[in-house]
Enzyme design. Structure first.
Site, PDB file in Angstrom:
ATOM      1  N   PHE A 145       0.861  -1.189   0.000  1.00 12.44           N
ATOM      2  CA  PHE A 145       0.000   0.000   0.000  1.00 12.44           C
ATOM      3  C   PHE A 145       0.892   1.231   0.000  1.00 12.44           C
ATOM      4  CE2 PHE A 145      -2.288   3.616   1.586  1.00 12.44           C
ATOM      5  CZ  PHE A 145      -3.440   3.570   0.829  1.00 12.44           C
ATOM      6  N   ASP A 230       9.313   2.939   2.124  1.00 11.64           N
ATOM      7  CA  ASP A 230       8.099   3.698   2.435  1.00 11.64           C
ATOM      8  C   ASP A 230       7.825   3.522   3.921  1.00 11.64           C
ATOM      9  OD1 ASP A 230       5.586   4.680   2.915  1.00 11.64           O
ATOM     10  OD2 ASP A 230       4.686   3.860   1.086  1.00 11.64           O
ATOM     11  N   LYS A 259       2.283  10.955   7.254  1.00 18.47           N
ATOM     12  CA  LYS A 259       1.446  10.708   8.415  1.00 18.47           C
ATOM     13  C   LYS A 259       1.931  11.437   9.682  1.00 18.47           C
ATOM     14  CE  LYS A 259      -1.245   6.942   6.753  1.00 18.47           C
ATOM     15  NZ  LYS A 259      -0.808   6.055   5.691  1.00 18.47           N
TER      16      LYS A 259
HETATM   17  C1  LIG Z   1      -0.988   6.099   4.251  1.00 16.64           C
HETATM   18  C2  LIG Z   1       0.125   5.577   3.431  1.00 16.64           C
HETATM   19  C3  LIG Z   1       0.479   6.155   2.207  1.00 16.64           C
HETATM   20  C4  LIG Z   1      -0.321   7.279   1.586  1.00 16.64           C
HETATM   21  O1  LIG Z   1      -0.418   8.399   2.397  1.00 16.64           O
HETATM   22  P1  LIG Z   1      -1.573   9.494   2.123  1.00 16.64           P
HETATM   23  O2  LIG Z   1      -1.201  10.631   3.018  1.00 16.64           O
HETATM   24  O3  LIG Z   1      -2.878   8.864   2.501  1.00 16.64           O
HETATM   25  O4  LIG Z   1      -1.503   9.837   0.678  1.00 16.64           O
HETATM   26  C5  LIG Z   1       1.569   5.659   1.536  1.00 16.64           C
HETATM   27  N1  LIG Z   1       2.283   4.623   2.029  1.00 16.64           N
HETATM   28  C6  LIG Z   1       1.974   4.032   3.195  1.00 16.64           C
HETATM   29  C7  LIG Z   1       2.815   2.900   3.704  1.00 16.64           C
HETATM   30  C8  LIG Z   1       0.876   4.461   3.929  1.00 16.64           C
HETATM   31  O5  LIG Z   1       0.538   3.851   5.060  1.00 16.64           O
END
Ligand SMILES: *Cc1c(COP(=O)(O)O)cnc(C)c1O
Length: 404
Positions: A145, A230, A259
């Site tokens: 994700f 990520d 986040k």
């Molecule tokens: C939440 C998330 C994203 C995307 O972040 P947004 O601020 O919602 O665009 C990307 N990678 C990971 C691992 C995430 O948990």
């Protein structure tokens, strides 16, 4: 008595009436919050065991973060990157130092940080590695994700996230998560990057086998490929370390952050990397109107300062052991498996018992808010300010739900 009329049902109906149904929220309407606690429109209190998918690592309205936001609101909120503002340098330097990298590129949402990482990796591939024009490829993992843009969903393996959003962006190869041989076999002369979550959050806090991340690091170095981690959900204290990669002593070429970087106040994301990588970008080649704005930087500087003390990482590691002990005691009593890293847990509930959604609804009735990831898997991610007593309370409520 007016107190007997619950405001929640009407407020839920109103919220559902005027929005696209791209979420399936729990039927609770929050009106205020403090630390690890939420209060709904009827005055009921809930423990927040989701923490905005880790956007609220420091809890709701952390005093230091709120003070920084208020002070900045009274001075300067936006300049655009056309001009330099007085919060920018401190933010970039302090975040770069926290990451152990030369440079930082600020954006807003996580998806933008991922898009930035993809663009930088491709440009690096053409300009530094010497990949033939238009041939750059990035290896990603099944179950990933990374966000919701058209390019990012192009390499999602979740049909809900991907179906009917084509045509898809080419240039990605998907391999099984945790399988180093498959990853190494997918790399060729056109591969510019491997893009991975060091722990897959949305997939249910899936921790790869020990040795996998160091193996990815080794293969990337040997084959002249960038390792992009990520850490948007896993980073910034969530797992009991600054980064999830730290648990295996791995340093990626690029960190993607988001986040928690915004302190639960404003969206702040960033890419951190060394100058040989981020230095490929020149004026006009990438940007964002709001990226690195004064309010965002003022809040994020304080986030970095909270993390620089190590206190939150320690709390997460120590309290995580209490959470682990509590949850492991429920394996065989309604839980099939638990995966815990710091204050982050994926729970597989016995599907014969109830769905993840059902478990979340019953926990809500018992004053604990969590969210299912998929099927019968739920994720716990309390704010790192949570106390031992609050952890015990949440585990006890979960035990009661599982006991039926
Ligand atoms: C939440 C998330 C994203 C995307 O972040 P947004 O601020 O919602 O665009 C990307 N990678 C990971 C691992 C995430 O948990």
């Amino acid at each position: 008595m007016v107190d007997d009329i619950l405001r929640t049902p009407g407020a839920v109906r109103d919220a559902e009436r005027w929005t696209a149904h791209n979420y399936h929220p729990l039927p609770v309407v929050i009106s205020s919050a403090d630390g690890a606690w939420l209060t709904d429109v009827d005055g009921r209190r809930y423990l927040d065991f989701l923490a905005g998918y880790s956007a609220l690592n420091f809890g709701h309205r952390h005093p230091q973060l709120i003070a920084a936001a208020h002070a900045q609101l009274d001075r300067l909120t936006l300049t655009s990157r056309a001009f330099i503002h007085d919060q920018f340098a401190d933010f970039c330097r302090e975040l770069a130092e926290l990451c152990g990298k030369d440079l930082v590129l600020p954006m807003n949402t996580g998806a933008e940080a991922v898009e930035t990482g993809i663009k930088v990796a491709r440009k690096w591939g053409y300009q530094v590695k010497g990949v033939a024009a238009g041939q750059a490829n990035i290896v990603v993992a099944e179950g990933n994700f990374h966000g919701r843009t058209t390019t990012i969903v192009s390499f999602s393996t979740d049909e809900d996230a991907r179906a009917d959003f084509g045509p898809y962006t080419p240039g990605f190869t998907v391999v099984p998560y945790g399988d180093l041989d498959a990853l190494a076999a997918a790399i060729d002369e056109n591969t510019v990057a491997v893009l991975l979550e060091p722990i897959q959050g949305e997939q249910g806090v899936v921790v790869p086998p020990e040795g996998y991340l160091p193996g990815v690091r080794r293969v990337c170095t040997e084959r002249d490929v960038l390792f992009i981690a990520d850490e948007i959900q896993s980073g910034l204290g969530r797992t009991g370390a600054t980064f999830a990669c730290d648990h295996e002593g791995v340093v990626p070429d690029m960190y993607l952050l988001g986040k928690a970087l915004g302190g639960g106040i404003v969206p702040v994301s960033a890419v951190a990397a060394n100058a040989d990588v981020l230095g490929v970008l020149k004026p006009g080649q990438h940007g964002s109107t709001f990226g690195g704005n004064p309010l965002a930087c003022a809040v994020a500087i304080e986030v970095v300062r909270l993390l620089a003390t190590g206190e939150f990482q320690r709390r997460s590691a120590e309290l995580g052991e209490r959470l682990r002990a509590g949850l492991e005691g429920l394996v065989g009593k309604g839980l099939v498996e638990v995966r815990v890293r710091g204050l982050w847990a994926g729970l597989d509930i016995d599907p014969a018992l109830m769905s993840g959604r059902e478990a979340c609804e019953r926990l809500m009735e018992r004053g604990v808010l969590v969210k299912d990831t998929h099927g019968s898997t739920i994720r716990l991610a309390p704010p790192l300010v949570v106390t031992e007593e609050e952890i015990d309370l949440a585990v006890a409520q979960l035990a009661a739900v599982l006991a039926g």
